[in-house]
Write a protein that holds these residues in place. Structure first.
Motif, PDB file in Angstrom:
ATOM      1  N   GLU A  73       4.678 -51.439  70.478  1.00 42.33           N
ATOM      2  CA  GLU A  73       4.575 -51.357  71.757  1.00 42.33           C
ATOM      3  C   GLU A  73       3.808 -50.359  72.503  1.00 42.33           C
ATOM      4  OE1 GLU A  73       5.556 -52.109  75.832  1.00 42.33           O
ATOM      5  OE2 GLU A  73       6.112 -53.314  74.071  1.00 42.33           O
ATOM      6  N   GLY A  74       3.787 -49.285  71.680  1.00 47.44           N
ATOM      7  CA  GLY A  74       2.977 -48.140  72.058  1.00 47.44           C
ATOM      8  C   GLY A  74       1.281 -48.503  72.140  1.00 47.44           C
ATOM      9  N   PHE A 128      -3.683 -34.329  70.503  1.00 46.39           N
ATOM     10  CA  PHE A 128      -3.242 -35.127  71.690  1.00 46.39           C
ATOM     11  C   PHE A 128      -4.445 -35.967  72.294  1.00 46.39           C
ATOM     12  CE2 PHE A 128      -0.620 -31.401  71.345  1.00 46.39           C
ATOM     13  CZ  PHE A 128       0.439 -31.761  71.624  1.00 46.39           C
ATOM     14  N   LEU A 129      -4.511 -37.286  72.258  1.00 46.50           N
ATOM     15  CA  LEU A 129      -5.439 -38.154  72.801  1.00 46.50           C
ATOM     16  C   LEU A 129      -5.275 -38.733  73.990  1.00 46.50           C
ATOM     17  CD1 LEU A 129      -8.275 -39.345  71.968  1.00 46.50           C
ATOM     18  CD2 LEU A 129      -7.105 -41.043  70.722  1.00 46.50           C
ATOM     19  N   GLU A 130      -5.907 -38.362  75.046  1.00 49.44           N
ATOM     20  CA  GLU A 130      -5.819 -38.760  76.345  1.00 49.44           C
ATOM     21  C   GLU A 130      -6.441 -40.055  76.634  1.00 49.44           C
ATOM     22  OE1 GLU A 130      -5.853 -37.367  81.015  1.00 49.44           O
ATOM     23  OE2 GLU A 130      -7.215 -36.449  79.521  1.00 49.44           O
ATOM     24  N   LEU A 145      -1.421 -39.763  73.808  1.00 49.73           N
ATOM     25  CA  LEU A 145      -1.028 -40.146  72.466  1.00 49.73           C
ATOM     26  C   LEU A 145      -0.951 -38.821  71.557  1.00 49.73           C
ATOM     27  CD1 LEU A 145      -0.540 -42.192  70.048  1.00 49.73           C
ATOM     28  CD2 LEU A 145      -2.964 -41.979  69.474  1.00 49.73           C
ATOM     29  N   ARG A 146       0.459 -38.617  71.280  1.00 51.94           N
ATOM     30  CA  ARG A 146       0.756 -37.421  70.483  1.00 51.94           C
ATOM     31  C   ARG A 146       0.837 -37.935  69.122  1.00 51.94           C
ATOM     32  NH1 ARG A 146       5.884 -35.394  69.041  1.00 51.94           N
ATOM     33  NH2 ARG A 146       5.756 -33.410  67.921  1.00 51.94           N
ATOM     34  N   VAL A 147       0.255 -36.982  68.171  1.00 55.35           N
ATOM     35  CA  VAL A 147       0.313 -37.233  66.803  1.00 55.35           C
ATOM     36  C   VAL A 147       0.429 -36.164  66.026  1.00 55.35           C
ATOM     37  CG1 VAL A 147      -1.060 -38.184  64.840  1.00 55.35           C
ATOM     38  CG2 VAL A 147      -1.249 -39.391  66.658  1.00 55.35           C
ATOM     39  N   HIS A 148       1.328 -35.997  65.177  1.00 53.83           N
ATOM     40  CA  HIS A 148       1.609 -35.048  64.364  1.00 53.83           C
ATOM     41  C   HIS A 148       1.798 -35.560  62.899  1.00 53.83           C
ATOM     42  CE1 HIS A 148       3.109 -31.566  62.034  1.00 53.83           C
ATOM     43  NE2 HIS A 148       3.733 -31.104  63.262  1.00 53.83           N
ATOM     44  N   CYS A 172       4.239 -40.046  66.132  1.00 54.27           N
ATOM     45  CA  CYS A 172       3.135 -40.682  66.832  1.00 54.27           C
ATOM     46  C   CYS A 172       3.740 -41.623  68.107  1.00 54.27           C
ATOM     47  CB  CYS A 172       2.696 -42.046  65.814  1.00 54.27           C
ATOM     48  SG  CYS A 172       1.627 -42.920  66.581  1.00 54.27           S
ATOM     49  N   GLU A 173       3.436 -40.887  69.212  1.00 55.37           N
ATOM     50  CA  GLU A 173       4.059 -41.295  70.318  1.00 55.37           C
ATOM     51  C   GLU A 173       3.377 -41.172  71.598  1.00 55.37           C
ATOM     52  OE1 GLU A 173       7.623 -38.857  71.507  1.00 55.37           O
ATOM     53  OE2 GLU A 173       6.444 -37.162  71.144  1.00 55.37           O
TER      54      GLU A 173
END
Length: 336
Positions: free
Chosen positions: A34-35, A55-57, A64-67, A176-177
Motif C-alpha cells: 500500500e505504501g 527520511f525521503l520526501e 518515507l521513513r526508513v530505519h 519502513c513507513e
C-alpha cells in the motif's frame, strides 16, 4: 547496527540519484504494497538523515521513513553517480588520508568496498550498500545481470524505488513507513543531536547538560539515540577508549571536560566516516599503515572487536562484556 556515517552516505546517494526525479515504487515482498502504491509515480523532492534514520520526501508533503536496524540494506543498481563534493575533506577527487595526502590507488577493504567511492563513478553497475561498516560493492564486471534493466528482484525486497536509470532495493529494515511532515518532526524531536544536522556548538551544550544529569553509565548513554544520534557499538567503544574513559562511570560523574571531548571527537570521527565510508578511529598513521587500516577493520580500531588481544597502548588484554544487550570492548587499564 548501522552507525550514523553510513546513513548520511546513503542519504547523499539518494540525493544524487533520486531527488528531482519521478520514482516508480513497488513492494516485491508485498509487505509495503500500500505504501509503494501511494509513492508510485511521485517525484522525490528531498532527503535527510538524522542519526540512524533516513527520511525521503515526495511531492505533496509525503515522507518515507526508513530505519534499517540490524539487518536492513539498500541495493543500488544502474547508473550510480559519485558526489565530488564529499570526495575528500579538501574537495579533491580521489582518496585522501587524514593528513589530506591524495592516494593514487583507491583502497578496497576486505569486504570489497572502495572506502571512499563505494558507489563509484557514473557507470553501469550493481552496488550493494549495506547500512553498516561491512558495505560491499558488487560492481565492476562479472555480474550476469548487469545488462538487464530493470535488474531482477533478488530475495525479499520490501521496497523497490526505480527511476529511468537507477534502482534502489530495500530489504530487511526495522522501519519502513510513510509519514506526514508533523510525524517526521515528532520522530526527529525524540532524537538526540546529530553533528551533521544540528548546530555543533549548541548541540555540545545540550549533550553535556543531558549527560550531567544521568546516573546511567556513560557506555550506555553514548548508545542512547535520545541522548546523541548516530553512535553505535563501534564508535561507542572507540570514543570511550580515545577519551580513556571507563564505560561504567555514571554520566553525571564523568568530568565535564571529558564529556565535551567525547562530543568533539564524535564530530570529528563522524566527518571522517562520511568522507571515507569507514569507521576509521586511529590517528597519525603513515601511508602504509593507513592503507592497511582502510583495507582491514582489524587494523583501524583501538579496541573494537579485539577481545583478548593486547591493548595497542599498554598491552593489557582487551575485555569484552555485555552492556545493555550489546557487546562492549574496552581496556581495563587505559580506561580504569
Amino acid at each position: 547496527m548501522p552507525e550514523g556515517h553510513s546513513v548520511h552516505r546513503i542519504a547523499r546517494q539518494f540525493d544524487r540519484n533520486f531527488v528531482g526525479r519521478e520514482v516508480s515504487a513497488s513492494s516485491p515482498q508485498g509487505r509495503f504494497a500500500e505504501g509503494a502504491r501511494i509513492i508510485n509515480g511521485r517525484t522525490a523532492t528531498s532527503v535527510r538523515a538524522v542519526g540512524k534514520q533516513m527520511f525521503l520526501e515526495f511531492d505533496d508533503d509525503l515522507w518515507l521513513r526508513v530505519h534499517l536496524g540490524m539487518y536492513g540494506a539498500w541495493d543500488f543498481a544502474g547508473e550510480v553517480v559519485v558526489d565530488p563534493t564529499i570526495a575528500s575533506a579538501n574537495g579533491r577527487m580521489g582518496q585522501t588520508n587524514q593528513r589530506g595526502t591524495q592516494l593514487e590507488v583507491p583502497i578496497l577493504d576486505d569486504a570489497g568496498e572502495n572506502s571512499l567511492t563505494s558507489i563509484g563513478a557514473p557507470r553501469r553497475a550493481r552496488v550493494r550498500v549495506r547500512m553498516s561498516e561491512q558495505t560491499t560493492g558488487l560492481g565492476g564486471g562479472g555480474d550476469a545481470d548487469e545488462d538487464q534493466w530493470p535488474p531482477p528482484v533478488v530475495g525479499q525486497v520490501r521496497l523497490r524505488l526505480l527511476t529511468a536509470v537507477t534502482s534502489a532495493d530495500l530489504r530487511g529494515p526495522t522501519a519502513c513507513e510513510l509519514q506526514t511532515p508533523d510525524e517526521v518532526a515528532a520522530t526527529i524531536a525524540k532524537l538526540g543531536p546529530d553533528p551533521l544536522v544540528d548546530d555543533v556548538a549548541e548541540s555540545e551544550e545540550i549533550f553535556t547538560a543531558v549527560v550531567a544529569r544521568k546516573p546511567t553509565p556513560i557506555g550506555q548513554l553514548l548508545m542512547d539515540q535520545s541522548v546523541v544520534s548516530g553512535i553505535g557499538n563501534v564508535y561507542r567503544a572507540e570514543l570511550l577508549f580515545r577519551a580513556r574513559q571507563n564505560p561504567h562511570t555514571a554520566g553525571r560523574e564523568v568530568r565535564e571536560e571529558v564529556v565535551r571531548d567525547l562530543w568533539r571527537d564524535w564530530v570529528r570521527l563522524l566527518a571522517i566516516g562520511v568522507e571515507t565510508g569507514q569507521m576509521m578511529t586511529m590517528d597519525d598513521l603513515d601511508p602504509d599503515a593507513y592503507r592497511a587500516a582502510m583495507a582491514h577493520r582489524d587494523d583501524r580500531h583501538w579496541v573494537y572487536h579485539r577481545a583478548g588481544l593486547p591493548c595497542r597502548v599498554c598491552g593489557t588484554a582487551i575485555v569484552v562484556e555485555e552492556m545493555a544487550t550489546r557487546k562492549l570492548y574496552w581496556c581495563p587499564r587505559c580506561q580504569a
